[in-house]
Design an enzyme around this catalytic site. Sequence first.
Site, PDB file in Angstrom:
ATOM      1  N   ARG A 194       0.864  -1.179   0.000  1.00 20.82           N
ATOM      2  CA  ARG A 194       0.000   0.000   0.000  1.00 20.82           C
ATOM      3  C   ARG A 194       0.901   1.229   0.000  1.00 20.82           C
ATOM      4  O   ARG A 194       1.733   1.399   0.895  1.00 20.82           O
ATOM      5  CB  ARG A 194      -0.855   0.002   1.267  1.00 20.82           C
ATOM      6  CG  ARG A 194      -1.680   1.246   1.407  1.00 20.82           C
ATOM      7  CD  ARG A 194      -2.269   1.310   2.796  1.00 20.82           C
ATOM      8  NE  ARG A 194      -3.151   2.442   2.910  1.00 20.82           N
ATOM      9  CZ  ARG A 194      -3.513   2.964   4.068  1.00 20.82           C
ATOM     10  NH1 ARG A 194      -3.071   2.443   5.192  1.00 20.82           N
ATOM     11  NH2 ARG A 194      -4.320   3.979   4.092  1.00 20.82           N
ATOM     12  N   ASP A 200      -3.117   4.753  -2.573  1.00 20.48           N
ATOM     13  CA  ASP A 200      -4.306   5.290  -1.913  1.00 20.48           C
ATOM     14  C   ASP A 200      -4.905   6.464  -2.675  1.00 20.48           C
ATOM     15  O   ASP A 200      -6.038   6.853  -2.452  1.00 20.48           O
ATOM     16  CB  ASP A 200      -3.941   5.762  -0.496  1.00 20.48           C
ATOM     17  CG  ASP A 200      -4.602   4.908   0.555  1.00 20.48           C
ATOM     18  OD1 ASP A 200      -5.566   4.212   0.220  1.00 20.48           O
ATOM     19  OD2 ASP A 200      -4.146   4.937   1.704  1.00 20.48           O
ATOM     20  N   LEU A 245     -14.393   6.417   8.279  1.00 21.02           N
ATOM     21  CA  LEU A 245     -14.108   7.060   9.563  1.00 21.02           C
ATOM     22  C   LEU A 245     -13.240   6.161  10.435  1.00 21.02           C
ATOM     23  O   LEU A 245     -13.739   5.229  11.077  1.00 21.02           O
ATOM     24  CB  LEU A 245     -15.424   7.384  10.298  1.00 21.02           C
ATOM     25  CG  LEU A 245     -16.518   8.075   9.460  1.00 21.02           C
ATOM     26  CD1 LEU A 245     -17.788   8.263  10.291  1.00 21.02           C
ATOM     27  CD2 LEU A 245     -16.037   9.423   8.932  1.00 21.02           C
ATOM     28  N   ASN A 279      -9.020   6.373  12.510  1.00 23.71           N
ATOM     29  CA  ASN A 279      -8.159   7.403  13.112  1.00 23.71           C
ATOM     30  C   ASN A 279      -7.932   8.519  12.108  1.00 23.71           C
ATOM     31  O   ASN A 279      -8.043   9.686  12.407  1.00 23.71           O
ATOM     32  CB  ASN A 279      -6.812   6.805  13.509  1.00 23.71           C
ATOM     33  CG  ASN A 279      -6.904   6.081  14.814  1.00 23.71           C
ATOM     34  OD1 ASN A 279      -7.534   6.571  15.752  1.00 23.71           O
ATOM     35  ND2 ASN A 279      -6.305   4.907  14.889  1.00 23.71           N
ATOM     36  N   GLY A 280      -7.584   8.092  10.897  1.00 22.16           N
ATOM     37  CA  GLY A 280      -7.595   9.007   9.756  1.00 22.16           C
ATOM     38  C   GLY A 280      -8.993   8.892   9.171  1.00 22.16           C
ATOM     39  O   GLY A 280      -9.503   7.790   9.042  1.00 22.16           O
ATOM     40  N   GLY A 295     -16.729   4.106  11.585  1.00 23.90           N
ATOM     41  CA  GLY A 295     -17.907   3.938  10.727  1.00 23.90           C
ATOM     42  C   GLY A 295     -18.512   2.540  10.826  1.00 23.90           C
ATOM     43  O   GLY A 295     -19.726   2.364  10.794  1.00 23.90           O
ATOM     44  N   ASN A 344     -18.088   0.405  13.461  1.00 21.97           N
ATOM     45  CA  ASN A 344     -18.382  -0.081  14.818  1.00 21.97           C
ATOM     46  C   ASN A 344     -19.132   0.858  15.743  1.00 21.97           C
ATOM     47  O   ASN A 344     -19.671   0.406  16.745  1.00 21.97           O
ATOM     48  CB  ASN A 344     -17.062  -0.459  15.511  1.00 21.97           C
ATOM     49  CG  ASN A 344     -16.331  -1.538  14.756  1.00 21.97           C
ATOM     50  OD1 ASN A 344     -16.889  -2.598  14.496  1.00 21.97           O
ATOM     51  ND2 ASN A 344     -15.100  -1.264  14.358  1.00 21.97           N
TER      52      ASN A 344
HETATM   53  P1  ADP Z   1      -6.849   3.661  11.222  1.00 21.20           P
HETATM   54  O1  ADP Z   1      -6.817   2.438  10.325  1.00 21.20           O
HETATM   55  O2  ADP Z   1      -7.107   4.950  10.493  1.00 21.20           O
HETATM   56  O3  ADP Z   1      -5.710   3.748  12.182  1.00 21.20           O
HETATM   57  P2  ADP Z   1      -9.247   2.418  12.320  1.00 21.20           P
HETATM   58  O4  ADP Z   1     -10.012   2.264  11.058  1.00 21.20           O
HETATM   59  O5  ADP Z   1      -8.689   1.207  12.963  1.00 21.20           O
HETATM   60  O6  ADP Z   1      -8.130   3.530  12.174  1.00 21.20           O
HETATM   61  O7  ADP Z   1     -10.221   3.155  13.375  1.00 21.20           O
HETATM   62  C1  ADP Z   1      -9.818   3.493  14.659  1.00 21.20           C
HETATM   63  C2  ADP Z   1     -10.984   4.199  15.362  1.00 21.20           C
HETATM   64  O8  ADP Z   1     -12.106   3.309  15.393  1.00 21.20           O
HETATM   65  C3  ADP Z   1     -10.693   4.599  16.799  1.00 21.20           C
HETATM   66  O9  ADP Z   1     -11.139   5.921  17.057  1.00 21.20           O
HETATM   67  C4  ADP Z   1     -11.533   3.625  17.600  1.00 21.20           C
HETATM   68  O10 ADP Z   1     -12.017   4.207  18.784  1.00 21.20           O
HETATM   69  C5  ADP Z   1     -12.693   3.356  16.673  1.00 21.20           C
HETATM   70  N1  ADP Z   1     -13.329   2.077  17.016  1.00 21.20           N
HETATM   71  C6  ADP Z   1     -12.843   0.839  16.828  1.00 21.20           C
HETATM   72  N2  ADP Z   1     -13.691  -0.091  17.322  1.00 21.20           N
HETATM   73  C7  ADP Z   1     -14.741   0.586  17.845  1.00 21.20           C
HETATM   74  C8  ADP Z   1     -15.947   0.204  18.506  1.00 21.20           C
HETATM   75  N3  ADP Z   1     -16.245  -1.074  18.734  1.00 21.20           N
HETATM   76  N4  ADP Z   1     -16.782   1.188  18.908  1.00 21.20           N
HETATM   77  C9  ADP Z   1     -16.477   2.474  18.687  1.00 21.20           C
HETATM   78  N5  ADP Z   1     -15.371   2.905  18.064  1.00 21.20           N
HETATM   79  C10 ADP Z   1     -14.511   1.979  17.654  1.00 21.20           C
END
Ligand code: ADP
Length: 385
Positions: A78, A134, A195, A197-198, A319, A321
């Site tokens: 990636r 990306d 939605l 972290n990014g 998004g 969860n």
């Molecule tokens: P990235 O890949 O951009 O680092 P992710 O897609 O893993 O990020 O998303 C991380 C975010 O998802 C965090 O803010 C985390 O709190 C949220 N998250 C993960 N699981 C849950 C859940 N079960 N309920 C609410 N928020 C969640």
Amino acid sequence: MKFQLYKINANNDFEVICKGLAERIYLDGRFTIKYKGEEFETEEQLPDHSATAKVLINKLKEHKVINDFSDIKGIGHRIVHGGERFTQSTIITDEVFMEIKKMITLAPLHNPPAIAAIKAFRNIIAVPNVAVFDTSFHTTISEENYLYSVPYEWYTDHQVRRYGFHGISYRYITNHLAKILEKPVEEVNAVICHLGNGASMCAVKKGKSFDTSMGLTPLEGLIMGTRSGDIDPSIHQYIATETGQDLATITDILNKKSGLLGISGVSSDLRDVFASSKENQRSRLALKMSSKRIAKYLLAYANELDGEVDAIVFTAGIGENSAAMRQLVINNLKILKVDLDPIANEKKYDSEKLISSTRSILPIYAIRTDEEIMICTDTYNLTKK
Ligand code: ADP
């Protein structure tokens, strides 16, 4: 550095046989590998991404996931930034490698580790390496949406434009949505909210990216875990004058100490922000601000699709969860008559679920994204004999 090893069975069935994660690279190195239902976690010397690539390959042998390096037929990477040049995935030739290197100025945080890993993998195993970008999905965005209202020469001389990110995820979701809606991908119109972290959003028109919220870098747009998203560009100079900090430090703060973390003062993790929102007013504010920003983009994008939206999709960590965040966003869409079914919104699911109520003028879905399978599919298609 995350990885998955796929076995491609008959009928193009992609089976994940092993996956893992290298964390705390440059620090005290930790390596996790999951194979045959077991998880092995060890401390490793991971001084850089090149060393990490070597550890990864050796672990596959050590755990007998592969007998020999020749069992691996292709490696997909990636790559965050492919600039305007890479409109699709490509085999990494020496020339492509040099081009990706040139993109470092556009993605100084993201491209260098990927380049180091590619170099290491190319040195260890003599198989084709494939770059999956990306940015590629967004190369269909038209000038009016990718240009900034700055001197045109900033674009022609310095490549200042909106590139957009999370394209691998948007491509997966668009393809998946086409299957759900039972229509050809070329006819899919949707607003997708990635939605994590990014975080970013994308208006997909006729199966292609029409507009997206991230820009030259992944800092623009939504309020993210630690990134500010949209702000007045003058803040940079104002804060520099006020605090004496230099531009690089301020940009770093906008990337790493802003967003949910900056507003709430609690955490960049949405779960912590929700958990503290009863007693912490700033956590409530962070939730309000981030959900309103998503709603603002959602309405703008529905408008850009001429109101012909087939679906709204929520994906990535938040998004997929967070039923609560999805509800906050939908509550903020005052003029778009959409509505969630609270039971469906909370329900457990595997790959996707419909979460809108029967009153909603549009279907709303939560869909689990799968960037790895897109990378693997492209790698397989480009390398199969
Ligand atoms: P990235 O890949 O951009 O680092 P992710 O897609 O893993 O990020 O998303 C991380 C975010 O998802 C965090 O803010 C985390 O709190 C949220 N998250 C993960 N699981 C849950 C859940 N079960 N309920 C609410 N928020 C969640």
